[in-house]
Design a protein around this motif. Structure first.
Motif, PDB file in Angstrom:
ATOM      1  N   ASN A 291       0.814  -1.218   0.000  1.00 10.54           N
ATOM      2  CA  ASN A 291       0.000   0.000   0.000  1.00 10.54           C
ATOM      3  C   ASN A 291       0.850   1.272   0.000  1.00 10.54           C
ATOM      4  O   ASN A 291       1.654   1.506   0.909  1.00 10.54           O
ATOM      5  CB  ASN A 291      -0.930  -0.021   1.211  1.00 10.54           C
ATOM      6  N   GLY A 292       0.674   2.083  -1.073  1.00 10.20           N
ATOM      7  CA  GLY A 292       1.340   3.370  -1.159  1.00 10.20           C
ATOM      8  C   GLY A 292       2.816   3.323  -1.487  1.00 10.20           C
ATOM      9  O   GLY A 292       3.508   4.342  -1.358  1.00 10.20           O
ATOM     10  N   LYS A 293       3.321   2.165  -1.930  1.00  8.79           N
ATOM     11  CA  LYS A 293       4.753   2.019  -2.216  1.00  8.79           C
ATOM     12  C   LYS A 293       5.037   2.022  -3.716  1.00  8.79           C
ATOM     13  O   LYS A 293       4.199   1.617  -4.529  1.00  8.79           O
ATOM     14  CB  LYS A 293       5.294   0.707  -1.626  1.00  8.79           C
ATOM     15  N   VAL A 294       6.244   2.451  -4.069  1.00  6.27           N
ATOM     16  CA  VAL A 294       6.738   2.327  -5.442  1.00  6.27           C
ATOM     17  C   VAL A 294       7.391   0.950  -5.551  1.00  6.27           C
ATOM     18  O   VAL A 294       8.338   0.646  -4.815  1.00  6.27           O
ATOM     19  CB  VAL A 294       7.760   3.427  -5.778  1.00  6.27           C
ATOM     20  N   ASN A 316      -3.077  -1.504  -4.015  1.00  6.39           N
ATOM     21  CA  ASN A 316      -2.961  -0.041  -3.981  1.00  6.39           C
ATOM     22  C   ASN A 316      -1.526   0.465  -3.906  1.00  6.39           C
ATOM     23  O   ASN A 316      -1.150   1.226  -3.012  1.00  6.39           O
ATOM     24  CB  ASN A 316      -3.771   0.526  -2.803  1.00  6.39           C
ATOM     25  N   PRO A 317      -0.681   0.078  -4.868  1.00  8.85           N
ATOM     26  CA  PRO A 317       0.687   0.611  -4.875  1.00  8.85           C
ATOM     27  C   PRO A 317       0.681   2.072  -5.346  1.00  8.85           C
ATOM     28  O   PRO A 317      -0.238   2.511  -6.038  1.00  8.85           O
ATOM     29  CB  PRO A 317       1.392  -0.284  -5.893  1.00  8.85           C
ATOM     30  N   LYS A 318       1.715   2.798  -4.971  1.00  9.53           N
ATOM     31  CA  LYS A 318       1.851   4.162  -5.483  1.00  9.53           C
ATOM     32  C   LYS A 318       2.228   4.126  -6.967  1.00  9.53           C
ATOM     33  O   LYS A 318       1.726   4.923  -7.772  1.00  9.53           O
ATOM     34  CB  LYS A 318       2.923   4.902  -4.678  1.00  9.53           C
ATOM     35  N   GLN A 319       3.098   3.175  -7.319  1.00  8.78           N
ATOM     36  CA  GLN A 319       3.538   3.040  -8.707  1.00  8.78           C
ATOM     37  C   GLN A 319       4.122   1.638  -8.912  1.00  8.78           C
ATOM     38  O   GLN A 319       4.687   1.054  -7.992  1.00  8.78           O
ATOM     39  CB  GLN A 319       4.605   4.097  -9.029  1.00  8.78           C
ATOM     40  N   ASN A 346      -0.823   3.645 -11.648  1.00  9.09           N
ATOM     41  CA  ASN A 346       0.382   4.333 -12.132  1.00  9.09           C
ATOM     42  C   ASN A 346       1.373   3.248 -12.559  1.00  9.09           C
ATOM     43  O   ASN A 346       2.071   2.678 -11.724  1.00  9.09           O
ATOM     44  CB  ASN A 346       0.956   5.225 -11.030  1.00  9.09           C
ATOM     45  N   TYR A 367      13.093   6.577 -10.520  1.00 11.43           N
ATOM     46  CA  TYR A 367      11.833   6.156  -9.897  1.00 11.43           C
ATOM     47  C   TYR A 367      11.936   5.870  -8.398  1.00 11.43           C
ATOM     48  O   TYR A 367      10.921   5.785  -7.716  1.00 11.43           O
ATOM     49  CB  TYR A 367      11.282   4.921 -10.624  1.00 11.43           C
ATOM     50  N   GLU A 370      10.779   1.583  -3.680  1.00 12.62           N
ATOM     51  CA  GLU A 370      10.891   1.224  -2.263  1.00 12.62           C
ATOM     52  C   GLU A 370      10.916  -0.290  -2.076  1.00 12.62           C
ATOM     53  O   GLU A 370      11.503  -0.788  -1.120  1.00 12.62           O
ATOM     54  CB  GLU A 370       9.714   1.831  -1.496  1.00 12.62           C
TER      55      GLU A 370
END
Length: 625
Positions: A291-294, A316-319, A346, A367, A370
């Motif tokens: 969640n929220g990670k690249v 729900n990844p950031k990218q 994304n 990029y 993470e």
């Protein structure tokens, strides 16, 4: 119930006719040959009536009127014959007691004609019914055996009856001809469920399918345990029938408190034969990781890499950054995700090689991933035996590049995908993957910002290069199925299981661990091939030959999941274990890697293998004949 009574009445009337005509015919035949033993008309009538009553009685109590003629088998014909013999014996005794005139030769001929007539009548009607059934099958009906005479089986029969009554040609139930049940509950044996008989138990499935000319099997036990289901599927897959399975109760879709089972029945999948329950994973832990990670996935277009990308996208990844050298696979997964998520996801897709340090550094610098999932590798055992230097360049130094950059750009976690072939490797591919594990453990020993972890598992069903796609192509093209050795065994897991292991390992990782999945009992590849052939409705060795080609270069009869010195530590997931970390001599390893890299770049195959053996002490190179 009315239909059943009418059927019994018709069968009894046919027996009445046969017994009466047999007596008259026996008397007539004997009179033609001038035999003096014929009986007078008054005695003949009395004797026929007595035999008629006694035969109907013995046929009734023997259960022959309860047995549908279409299900008659050798045992039923024998029971019927014994019933007729018993009836004539009783008739003979009663006629002696009543002092009715009779002759032994007449009794014998009478019995013989009646017996042949009664058995022939049942045989002809059974054949006529089956011929009519064949005609129905030609119009789309399939003779079906239902495994499980419980509530699900009852619901299936009702569905079929409703479809026939409504004449709904689009209903899948319309094309099914329910023939019989099997059930391991002996109390249900010889009972009828919605008018369909329970004719045997699961171990008898092969014999029953042959006897009743079954086309289709529906396994209707949605609450059964995985081990029980595997045994049932083993019995079913030994037939030539198509097999469908009613899903588990939790997977069934209900509509206003009702459900249509047949439309939800699934084709049998090869993973159903693995012999163990699917591995369960902590979805919340995985979601919290992503969640929220690249997230960067190398080899993101491959079978494992693409499934990694799919599961990451659900959390729900950031990218997501897909890196792959093969543009077709990368394009396919890119378009799949664009179609499913549109602009909500994304997604970046880059055609690059992990061998190219400078290009990979540009990607990391741009990029700042993470989470790094390293799935890129050459994995095909025999091909890597041919060009060991390429396996070294791609697997070892590609891994070294990505791991070094993950550490340099302070990625939070780096998860490498390894293989059971890395344990005591006998081939170049396995040895390179063991070297990769050593690199990750080396990185874990001194990294402060990045947690490095390895996941190790066996063969993945349906992955690129695995045996299943090869077997399928061979069967579909009418070619023999090729197995290297009759006794070769492998551990197997599904692609979603493999990827979930990778993700949960990433969530658990503290640095340096090798996560190992408890994959249950290994599977014999020959058995896997036989079952797959049967799933196509063909007979192994008859319709589809199986040819044993001999072990390929570097191939072992069996694989291992742990090295002796690693041992096991348990985790909160009972199916996931951690191999103990092995101390890596950094100076020695780095110096050997430097020499190995120069040799591989010079494309010296023989020297590359020698140096690889020095780097990986457990490497015992085998070159099979």
């Amino acid at each position: 119930m009315k239909k059943i009574n009418l059927r019994k009445m018709f069968l009894a009337l046919a027996d009445v006719f046969i017994i009466v005509v047999s007596g008259i015919l026996a008397n007539y035949i004997l009179s033609l040959v001038g035999y003096i033993g014929t009986v007078a008309s008054k005695g003949l009538l009395s004797y026929i009536v007595i035999n008629l009553v006694m035969c109907l009685f013995t046929l009734y109590i023997s259960g022959t009127y309860s047995k549908l003629w279409r299900y008659f088998n050798a045992k039923d014909y024998m029971v019927c014959g014994i019933a007729v013999f018993s009836g004539f014996t009783l008739g003979f005794v009663i006629s002696l007691f009543l002092q009715i005139p009779q002759r032994k030769i007449f009794c014998i001929v009478y019995f013989a004609i009646a017996l042949v007539g009664i058995l022939a009548f049942r045989f002809v009607f059974r054949k006529a019914f089956l011929d009519l059934t064949e005609a129905g099958r030609a119009e789309g009906g399939e003779r079906t055996l239902i495994v499980g005479a419980g509530n699900a089986g009852r619901m299936i029969i009702r569905e079929i009856h409703n479809a026939n009554e409504q004449n709904d040609v689009n209903n899948p139930s319309k094309n099914i001809i329910p023939v019989c049940f099997v059930d391991d509950d002996l109390k249900k044996l010889n009972q009828k469920i919605e008018g369909i008989p329970v004719v045997g138990t699961c171990p008898e499935i092969v014999k029953i399918c042959d006897e009743y000319r079954i086309d289709n099997i529906i396994v209707a036990i949605p609450s059964c345990e995985e081990e029980e289901k595997r045994k049932i599927l083993d019995y079913c897959s030994a037939t030539e029938c198509k097999i469908k399975i009613i899903p588990y109760l939790g997977e069934l879709l209900f509509d206003d408190g009702h459900t249509q089972l047949i439309s939800q029945a699934k084709e049998i999948k090869i993973e159903d034969l693995l012999g163990r329950k699917p591995i369960e994973f902590d979805r919340k832990e995985i979601h919290d990781l992503i969640n929220g990670k690249v997230c960067l996935v190398t080899g993101g277009g491959g079978s494992i890499g693409s499934e990694l990308v799919r599961q990451i996208a659900k959390n729900n990844p950031k990218q997501i950054i897909i890196v792959d050298i093969y543009e077709n696979n990368a394009y396919d997964i890119q378009q799949e995700l664009v179609l499913e998520y549109g602009t909500k996801l994304n997604l970046v897709t880059l055609i690059s090689s992990v061998r190219d340090y400078d290009k990979m550094e540009l990607i990391f610098k741009t990029y700042r991933p993470e989470l790094v999932f390293h799935a890129a590798a050459h994995k095909h055992v025999p091909l890597m035996e041919t060009v060991p230097e390429e396996a070294v360049k791609n697997n070892i130094f590609g891994t070294f590049n990505v791991a070094t950059l993950a550490e340099k750009y302070k990625a939070k976690k780096f998860v490498m995908i390894s293989t059971d072939k890395a344990v005591n490797p006998t081939n170049v591919m396995g040895a390179t993957k063991r070297a990769c594990e050593m690199i990750i453990q080396y990185k874990a020993q001194h990294s402060t910002d990045t947690e490095f972890v390895t996941t190790r598992f066996g063969n993945v069903l349906g992955s690129n290069g695995s045996v299943i796609p090869l077997f399928r192509r061979q069967i579909e093209n009418g070619a023999p199925v090729t197995v290297t050795h009759p006794d070769i065994i492998r551990y197997f897991m599904t692609i979603p299981e493999a990827v979930s292991l990778v993700l949960e390992a990433g969530a658990m990782a503290k640095g340096g661990e090798i996560f190992v999945l408890d994959m249950g009992a290994p599977v014999k590849i020959t058995t896997l091939a036989e079952n797959l052939i049967r799933m196509y409705g063909k007979v192994p060795y008859k319709d589809v030959p199986i040819i044993f080609t001999g072990l390929r270069p570097g191939e072992k009869l069996f694989e291992e999941l742990l090295m002796d010195e690693e041992g096991l530590k348990s985790t909160q997931n009972k199916k996931i274990f951690i191999g103990n970390q092995i101390k890596i001599d950094e100076t020695d390893m780095l110096s050997k890697l430097e020499v190995l890299k120069k040799t591989a770049e010079n494309n010296d195959s023989e020297k590359t293998v020698e140096l690889l053996a020095e780097l990986v002490p457990t490497f015992c190179h085998k070159v099979n004949d």
